[in-house]
Scaffold this motif. Structure first.
Motif: not given
Length: 200
Positions: A18, A22, A25, A68-69, A72-76
């Motif tokens: 993790r 991070d 990223h 990982d990224i 998160r975008w899909t959920i947003r």
């Protein structure tokens, strides 16, 4: 073997992965480049050799970043669309949430990942993640009875991409988002009107 700093080896490994994700990223957002394994290690406060215990190569680190990224975008995007009661509102929410992600720097990261992807497998993986982001848009268009939902989706995305270019050119977010709504909302409302007319 790196010194264990958690209750279990598995927990330690998860924490270190993790941390490295991070850090990688953050480097991407700041520089547009993935950086070397040495760069990532130094930022994370680890020896370079330690990084290879978790990611065997820069490509492996990139692949993990994609995994990982993009979810998160899909959920947003999906959450923003689900918050709207009407299909027309969901189309507007899709466009606006994509624009917000760009405004927050997500697009720069995505572009860097695409440009730096060194392997076919990673390119295919990123393409699959992109398709996942499009799914709620296509589904909403199908609910509205759009015959060629794929083509309509491409048109909506073209407007979104044009809006992102305005942001990247320095236009204020509020101005660009207002213009985006002015283009997308009337079209979305008209699609919903036609769908309602077909069922009445």
């Amino acid at each position: 073997m790196p010194r264990i700093t958690a209750n279990t080896v598995a927990e330690h490994r998860a924490n270190q992965e993790r941390l490295l994700l991070d850090v990688a990223h953050a480097i991407l957002e700041e520089t547009g480049e993935i950086g070397s394994m040495r760069d990532v290690a130094e930022r994370a406060g680890l020896a370079r050799s330690s990084v290879y215990h978790y990611f065997e190569s820069t490509e492996a680190l990139l692949q993990a970043l994609v995994e990982d990224i993009f979810p998160r975008w899909t959920i947003r995007i999906t959450d923003a669309m689900d918050a709207e009661p009407e299909p027309s509102g969901r189309l507007v929410a899709y466009a606006l949430e994509n624009l917000r992600l760009v405004h927050e720097g997500a697009h720069a990261v995505g572009s860097a990942l695409a440009a730096l992807s060194p392997g076919e497998a990673l390119n295919e993986q990123a393409a699959g993640m992109h398709r996942a982001i499009q799914e709620p848009l296509i589904h909403t268009l199908e609910v509205l009875g759009v015959e060629d939902s794929e083509a309509m989706g491409e048109m909506i995305n073209a407007v979104v991409h044009a809006s992102t270019r305005l942001l990247e050119a320095g236009k204020p977010f509020n101005q660009v988002s207002s213009t985006l709504i002015a283009v997308i909302e009337p079209m979305a409302v008209e699609l919903q009107r036609r769908a309602a007319a077909k069922t009445s």
